[in-house]
Design an enzyme around this catalytic site. Sequence first.
Site, mmCIF file in Angstrom:
data_model
loop_
_atom_site.group_PDB
_atom_site.id
_atom_site.type_symbol
_atom_site.label_atom_id
_atom_site.label_comp_id
_atom_site.label_asym_id
_atom_site.label_seq_id
_atom_site.Cartn_x
_atom_site.Cartn_y
_atom_site.Cartn_z
ATOM 1 C CE LYS A 94 -3.984 -2.162 2.309
ATOM 2 N NZ LYS A 94 -4.958 -2.067 3.412
ATOM 3 C CE1 TYR A 134 -9.378 -3.126 0.384
ATOM 4 C CE2 TYR A 134 -8.381 -1.242 -0.710
ATOM 5 C CZ TYR A 134 -8.263 -2.369 0.078
ATOM 6 O OH TYR A 134 -7.037 -2.749 0.568
ATOM 7 N NE ARG A 170 -5.920 -11.980 5.683
ATOM 8 C CZ ARG A 170 -6.567 -10.813 5.617
ATOM 9 N NH1 ARG A 170 -6.785 -10.235 4.432
ATOM 10 N NH2 ARG A 170 -6.993 -10.211 6.688
HETATM 11 P P1 ADP Z 1 -7.774 -6.756 5.841
HETATM 12 O O1 ADP Z 1 -6.991 -5.796 4.953
HETATM 13 O O2 ADP Z 1 -6.957 -7.234 7.001
HETATM 14 O O3 ADP Z 1 -8.405 -7.876 5.051
HETATM 15 P P2 ADP Z 1 -10.431 -5.564 5.967
HETATM 16 O O4 ADP Z 1 -10.743 -6.323 4.713
HETATM 17 O O5 ADP Z 1 -11.381 -5.694 7.107
HETATM 18 O O6 ADP Z 1 -8.971 -5.900 6.502
HETATM 19 O O7 ADP Z 1 -10.355 -4.035 5.625
HETATM 20 C C1 ADP Z 1 -9.773 -3.573 4.425
HETATM 21 C C2 ADP Z 1 -8.878 -2.395 4.718
HETATM 22 O O8 ADP Z 1 -9.681 -1.319 5.171
HETATM 23 C C3 ADP Z 1 -7.864 -2.621 5.828
HETATM 24 O O9 ADP Z 1 -6.710 -3.290 5.416
HETATM 25 C C4 ADP Z 1 -7.580 -1.206 6.254
HETATM 26 O O10 ADP Z 1 -6.691 -0.566 5.348
HETATM 27 C C5 ADP Z 1 -8.950 -0.556 6.118
HETATM 28 N N1 ADP Z 1 -9.671 -0.565 7.423
HETATM 29 C C6 ADP Z 1 -10.234 -1.633 8.030
HETATM 30 N N2 ADP Z 1 -10.786 -1.280 9.198
HETATM 31 C C7 ADP Z 1 -10.563 0.051 9.334
HETATM 32 C C8 ADP Z 1 -10.891 1.010 10.335
HETATM 33 N N3 ADP Z 1 -11.549 0.664 11.430
HETATM 34 N N4 ADP Z 1 -10.498 2.290 10.130
HETATM 35 C C9 ADP Z 1 -9.845 2.660 9.021
HETATM 36 N N5 ADP Z 1 -9.504 1.814 8.038
HETATM 37 C C10 ADP Z 1 -9.859 0.510 8.180
HETATM 38 MG MG MG Z 2 -9.870 -7.844 3.564
#
Ligand code: ADP
Ligand code: MG
Length: 223
Positions: A94, A134, A170
């Site tokens: 990122k 996303y 992961r």
């Molecule tokens: P991961 O990347 O671990 O799979 P998620 O899919 O839940 O996590 O979320 C996607 C991305 O959104 C995260 O990697 C992070 O960059 C962002 N994100 C997740 N939760 C939050 C939060 N509470 N506040 C701000 N950004 C968040």
């Molecule tokens: Mg994710």
Amino acid sequence: MRLFAWLAPGAGPPDPRGYFSQQEAGRGALWGAFWGAGRGCRKGGFSRRDFKAGFQGGAGVVAGAGNYRCGQGLAAERIKARHMAIERTLSIIKPDATRRNLTGKINAKFEEAGLRIVAQKRIFLSLAQAQKFYEVHKDRPFFGELTEFMASEPVVVQVLEGEGAIAKNREVMGATNPANADDGTIRKEFALSVGENSVHGSDAPETAAEEIAYFFSGLELVG
Ligand code: ADP
Ligand code: MG
């Protein structure tokens, strides 16, 4: 009746690897013994053909045993392959990490864990592309912040390959929030916050396939 059915010549084609099945081997041995004994009786001694028949029967038993062992080996390999499937997963380094020149250090973590970087490119996502990627999070409160961040500076998109690559990646990444990430993980070592957490990784085989196809064409995946 069962014995007759068992003795009848097999209907199926021979094993393509040239092995006898256990059934064939057993049948060969039994016929060899019968035939040899009958001939011996009538002529008062075993002929060369009787000997050959007996010998073939014996060889059938040995081949049968060999085939049985081979079958066991193949079954074990199939079970092993099922448990250790080679997978591909999508990873993104990122903007917070590319900005701090951490691409090489993060890639070293993947390689140390046995993940191969089989495709990689540095790109600058548009806001629309980040939003599409996303989309699953579009109703979450952090969606705006997340997509603007992903489109703020270049990212490195990559395909990682290895045994159980999706789960392994992961593990190497660590928990979403670096405060909860285990020692030695990428997010523990490099992430700045729950949002700016250095890496993305697919979370399941279906999403991995979709996300890889979002960034890479088949021609770019050379293995
Ligand atoms: P991961 O990347 O671990 O799979 P998620 O899919 O839940 O996590 O979320 C996607 C991305 O959104 C995260 O990697 C992070 O960059 C962002 N994100 C997740 N939760 C939050 C939060 N509470 N506040 C701000 N950004 C968040
Ligand atoms: Mg994710």
